[in-house]
Write a protein that holds these residues in place. Structure first.
Motif, mmCIF file in Angstrom:
data_model
loop_
_atom_site.group_PDB
_atom_site.id
_atom_site.type_symbol
_atom_site.label_atom_id
_atom_site.label_comp_id
_atom_site.label_asym_id
_atom_site.label_seq_id
_atom_site.Cartn_x
_atom_site.Cartn_y
_atom_site.Cartn_z
ATOM 1 N N ARG A 1 -16.965 -8.113 31.411
ATOM 2 C CA ARG A 1 -15.695 -8.668 31.852
ATOM 3 C C ARG A 1 -15.629 -10.171 31.539
ATOM 4 N NH1 ARG A 1 -15.322 -3.933 31.391
ATOM 5 N NH2 ARG A 1 -15.238 -2.436 33.126
ATOM 6 N N VAL B 1 -16.094 -10.116 40.792
ATOM 7 C CA VAL B 1 -17.197 -9.971 39.829
ATOM 8 C C VAL B 1 -18.291 -10.989 40.153
ATOM 9 C CG1 VAL B 1 -17.839 -10.099 37.401
ATOM 10 C CG2 VAL B 1 -15.620 -9.123 38.064
ATOM 11 N N ALA C 1 -20.568 2.678 40.524
ATOM 12 C CA ALA C 1 -19.849 1.496 41.009
ATOM 13 C C ALA C 1 -19.939 1.452 42.523
ATOM 14 C CB ALA C 1 -18.386 1.541 40.566
ATOM 15 N N GLU D 1 -20.269 -0.344 36.635
ATOM 16 C CA GLU D 1 -18.919 -0.922 36.639
ATOM 17 C C GLU D 1 -18.797 -1.934 37.774
ATOM 18 O OE1 GLU D 1 -16.617 2.839 37.005
ATOM 19 O OE2 GLU D 1 -15.537 2.026 35.273
ATOM 20 N N TRP D 2 -18.125 -3.054 37.501
ATOM 21 C CA TRP D 2 -17.831 -4.044 38.547
ATOM 22 C C TRP D 2 -16.594 -4.801 38.102
ATOM 23 C CZ3 TRP D 2 -22.334 -5.498 42.008
ATOM 24 C CH2 TRP D 2 -21.885 -6.160 43.156
ATOM 25 N N ASP D 3 -15.467 -4.571 38.773
ATOM 26 C CA ASP D 3 -14.193 -5.099 38.289
ATOM 27 C C ASP D 3 -13.487 -6.021 39.267
ATOM 28 O OD1 ASP D 3 -13.953 -3.705 35.700
ATOM 29 O OD2 ASP D 3 -14.000 -1.913 36.941
ATOM 30 N N THR D 4 -13.866 -6.044 40.534
ATOM 31 C CA THR D 4 -13.259 -6.980 41.485
ATOM 32 C C THR D 4 -14.370 -7.818 42.120
ATOM 33 O OG1 THR D 4 -13.368 -5.352 43.290
ATOM 34 C CG2 THR D 4 -11.341 -5.449 42.015
ATOM 35 N N GLY E 1 -20.248 -3.032 32.370
ATOM 36 C CA GLY E 1 -18.897 -3.430 32.010
ATOM 37 C C GLY E 1 -18.888 -4.920 31.695
ATOM 38 N N ASN F 1 -7.315 -4.479 26.880
ATOM 39 C CA ASN F 1 -7.465 -5.937 26.857
ATOM 40 C C ASN F 1 -7.658 -6.493 25.451
ATOM 41 O OD1 ASN F 1 -7.283 -6.018 29.642
ATOM 42 N ND2 ASN F 1 -9.497 -6.025 29.966
ATOM 43 N N HIS G 1 -12.526 -2.686 28.568
ATOM 44 C CA HIS G 1 -11.273 -1.942 28.722
ATOM 45 C C HIS G 1 -10.451 -2.102 27.445
ATOM 46 C CE1 HIS G 1 -11.536 -2.128 33.402
ATOM 47 N NE2 HIS G 1 -12.287 -1.181 32.889
ATOM 48 N N HIS H 1 -20.734 7.093 35.273
ATOM 49 C CA HIS H 1 -20.340 5.796 35.796
ATOM 50 C C HIS H 1 -20.856 5.622 37.217
ATOM 51 C CE1 HIS H 1 -16.760 4.487 33.029
ATOM 52 N NE2 HIS H 1 -17.896 4.649 32.385
ATOM 53 N N HIS I 1 -14.770 -0.973 42.963
ATOM 54 C CA HIS I 1 -15.661 -1.577 41.947
ATOM 55 C C HIS I 1 -15.953 -3.025 42.309
ATOM 56 C CE1 HIS I 1 -14.262 1.408 38.574
ATOM 57 N NE2 HIS I 1 -14.574 2.015 39.704
#
Length: 306
Positions: A23, A274, A229, A269-272, A21, A46, A43, A227, A242
């Motif tokens: 970001r 990061v 995570a 996936e890694w969204d928080t 991912g 965005n 995403h 996926h 994530h």
């Protein structure tokens, strides 16, 4: 039981294509380094603006890598139908970027509340019922007709359950894929989180075995992407945040998924929280190791006991 010998030590074969991912903290660094990745994922929402810095950087990313567009807002399970504005923005983005895959979730977000149509800004689970399946099929077909391509639909990490269930989740997703021709995006971490939460609710289930049965029930030909995570155990609930490394049981299940579905494109996936880009690239390397070993060591996977 889990494998006693880590699977990546088994003989390696051709690995699955692996992406990460992409970001905001890594926009510039990835473009500068251009590490060896098979694709990057963003995403969709965005990049809906008609121009500007975000679309410019995505064009640069698209010049360096194949791009997978992963949406969080189509609300494919909404009985209110697909929002026309949202679908048109997605269609324009697809026409600009020519992504290798377009995906969203088996969820809903748009619903009437107090006489108004509201968007929950979250991925809410749908009832696993024939009525909900009809709604989702109609919405997926509308999206596919507008985009003139198939999309992939992802299973959720769901923290509430509806009582109106006519089928289990794999049966729901299989029927969706069969009726619409869409692909399935199987999030391995999500099914493990759901199994852990079922155990916390008192459901008599062994999480790894339940997840293996879930994967075995999914039609092989439908799976378009996997996926991976991290998740966090909060004591009374497990959250798919994530925000950490992929945990060992999820790697074990990923190996089983690769054996069942083949060398399916796989996303880290890694969204928080990061981390540094190098951490994501290390996780991508682990995915290649696990998938290559899984494809070259079929008998070993039977150690996830039936």
């Amino acid at each position: 039981m889990l494998l006693s010998t880590p699977l990546p030590h088994a003989p390696a074969a051709a690995a699955a294509p692996v992406g990460i991912g992409w970001r905001h903290p890594h926009y510039a660094e990835l473009l500068e380094q251009q590490p060896a990745l098979d694709f990057i994922e963003v995403h969709s929402e965005n990049f809906f603006a008609n121009g500007g810095a975000a679309l410019s950087v995505l064009r640069e990313g698209r010049a360096a890598y194949p791009v997978s567009l992963h949406g969080v807002g189509l609300s494919l399970g909404s009985a209110m139908g697909i929002d026309t504005w949202h679908l048109e923005q997605l269609a324009q983005l697809v026409e600009r970027m020519h992504p290798i895959r377009v995906s969203d979730h088996a969820s809903f977000a748009r619903a009437p509340l107090a006489g108004q149509l509201v968007h929950a800004a979250d991925l809410l689970p749908v009832p696993l019922s024939a009525e909900a399946l009809n709604v989702m099929c109609a919405n997926v077909q509308r999206v596919q007709e507008r985009l003139q391509r198939t999309i992939a639909v992802e299973n959720l990490s769901a923290y509430v359950q509806w009582p109106q269930a006519d089928m289990d989740e794999p049966a729901f997703l299989n029927a969706l894929a069969q009726r619409t021709g869409c692909g399935l995006l199987v999030d391995v971490n999500n099914i493990y989180v759901n199994a852990l939460n079922a155990q916390l609710r008192g459901v008599m289930v062994e999480p790894l075995l339940a997840c293996r049965h879930w994967l075995d029930a999914i039609a092989r030909s439908s799976v378009a992407e996997l996926h991976l995570a991290g998740h966090v155990h909060c004591g009374d609930i497990v959250i798919d945040d994530h925000g950490s490394l992929v945990q060992e049981p999820v790697w074990q299940l990923y190996a089983h998924a690769i054996q069942r579905f083949g060398a399916v494109p796989t996303l880290i996936e890694w969204d928080t929280d990061v981390p540094a880009l190098s951490v994501l690239l290390d996780e991508a390397s682990r995915a290649r190791e696990w998938s290559g070993a899984a494809l070259g060591a079929r008998p070993v996977l039977e150690a996830i006991a039936a």
